[in-house]
Write an enzyme that holds these catalytic residues in place. Structure first.
Site, mmCIF file in Angstrom:
data_model
loop_
_atom_site.group_PDB
_atom_site.id
_atom_site.type_symbol
_atom_site.label_atom_id
_atom_site.label_comp_id
_atom_site.label_asym_id
_atom_site.label_seq_id
_atom_site.Cartn_x
_atom_site.Cartn_y
_atom_site.Cartn_z
ATOM 1 C CG ASP A 1 -2.100 -1.030 1.216
ATOM 2 O OD1 ASP A 1 -2.072 -1.519 0.058
ATOM 3 O OD2 ASP A 1 -2.410 -1.451 2.239
ATOM 4 N N PRO A 2 0.508 2.144 -0.432
ATOM 5 C CG PRO A 2 -0.618 3.951 -1.937
ATOM 6 C CD PRO A 2 -0.998 2.543 -1.239
#
Length: 301
Positions: free
Chosen positions: A43-44
């Site tokens: 995930d970012p």
């Protein structure tokens, strides 16, 4: 270029953006277009180990998706968000804060084979649509439980005073997990089992399959090396993604047969997967069964 570059993915960058950065680095170094793919989404808001496969190593990227992972993460207590991390909006709150004794007592319940419900904001598909797209559109997302394995959960006691009665607003945990495990779901369920709610405030992957932070480089360092046309020293060989698989040494005739997709008979090795090579040249990932070797993945090298 055939092999692996292991990135220490920074905060705020998606896995696809990281792959694009590697492609740019390869072009800057004069390698032109190359097949590039990643071996496991981050995930970012997560950082850490992101294996990036280059050339023929992309044929092994799927094995990275199926591999175990090791994470360090922090659960912040008192608020649960719709995304189960810092990015989402608060959907539940609680004044309850757990003690160290309570945390120690509950972690064994989440070790070993467990069932967990993935986050609504995940890339899983429902009737052909990504769950996160449906969730962002305001639709109710109901995902089925899935079986995963938590090999260990390790609480960072060193960060805490030796007072089992003291309560905590957050805790940091190291986890070794099987494929398909969602750390955000794990954090949610641990918090609920402690009689409160929570979400992930920090997530860092420290190992993916055979790759860990010792071989990972930052994007800044990658850019520097690319400008100096010095990417080769950081490129791990294709074999590095198969360090748990024994080698099968071939003669030229056997190598030629496998490259043509033929079955090798008379193999004395035990049944299982092997990394078949001609000298130092990778030929194929093969499966040996009852004395016969069949190609699982062939390498055009």
């Amino acid at each position: 270029m055939h092999g692996w570059i292991i990135l220490d993915k920074p905060l705020g960058l998606g896995s696809t953006q990281a792959v694009s950065a590697v492609k740019r680095a390869l072009r800057t170094s004069g390698y032109g277009k190359a097949k590039v793919g990643h071996g496991g989404t981050l995930d970012p808001l997560a950082t850490g180990v992101l294996p990036v496969a280059i050339g023929e190593a992309t044929k092994l990227a799927g094995r990275m998706l199926d591999s175990d992972k090791v994470y360090e993460f922090t659960i912040g207590f008192g608020a649960e968000t719709d995304t189960l991390d810092l990015e989402g909006k608060v959907v539940a709150e609680s004044d309850v804060r757990p003690t160290l004794a309570e945390i120690d007592a509950v972690l064994p319940r989440f070790t070993g084979p467990i069932q967990q419900v993935p986050p609504a904001y995940s890339a899983l598909k429902i009737d052909g649509e990504r769950a996160y797209d449906l969730a962002r559109a305001g639709e109710e997302v109901v995902l089925a439980k899935r079986a995963v394995t938590i090999h260990y959960l390790y609480l960072h006691h060193s960060e805490m005073p030796n007072d089992p009665a003291q309560t905590y607003n957050s805790i940091s945990i190291a986890a070794h997990v099987s494929k398909g495990t969602y750390i955000r779901s794990l954090a949610r369920d641990i918090a609920r089992a402690l009689g409160t709610v929570g979400h992930v405030t920090m997530l860092r992957r420290t190992k993916a399959g055979p790759f860990d932070l010792t071989s990972a480089i930052s994007l800044d360092k990658l850019g520097e090396l690319a400008k100096g046309q010095r990417l080769e020293p950081i490129l791990l060989p294709l074999r590095a993604g198969l360090d748990d698989i024994p080698a099968l040494l071939l003669d030229p005739d056997q190598a030629g047969a496998l490259r043509q997709g033929r079955v090798l008979a008379g193999i004395a090795n035990d049944d299982g997967l092997y990394f078949a090579t001609l000298g130092e040249t990778p030929v194929a990932l093969v499966e040996v069964l009852s004395g016969e070797a069949r190609v699982v993945r062939g390498f055009n090298l």
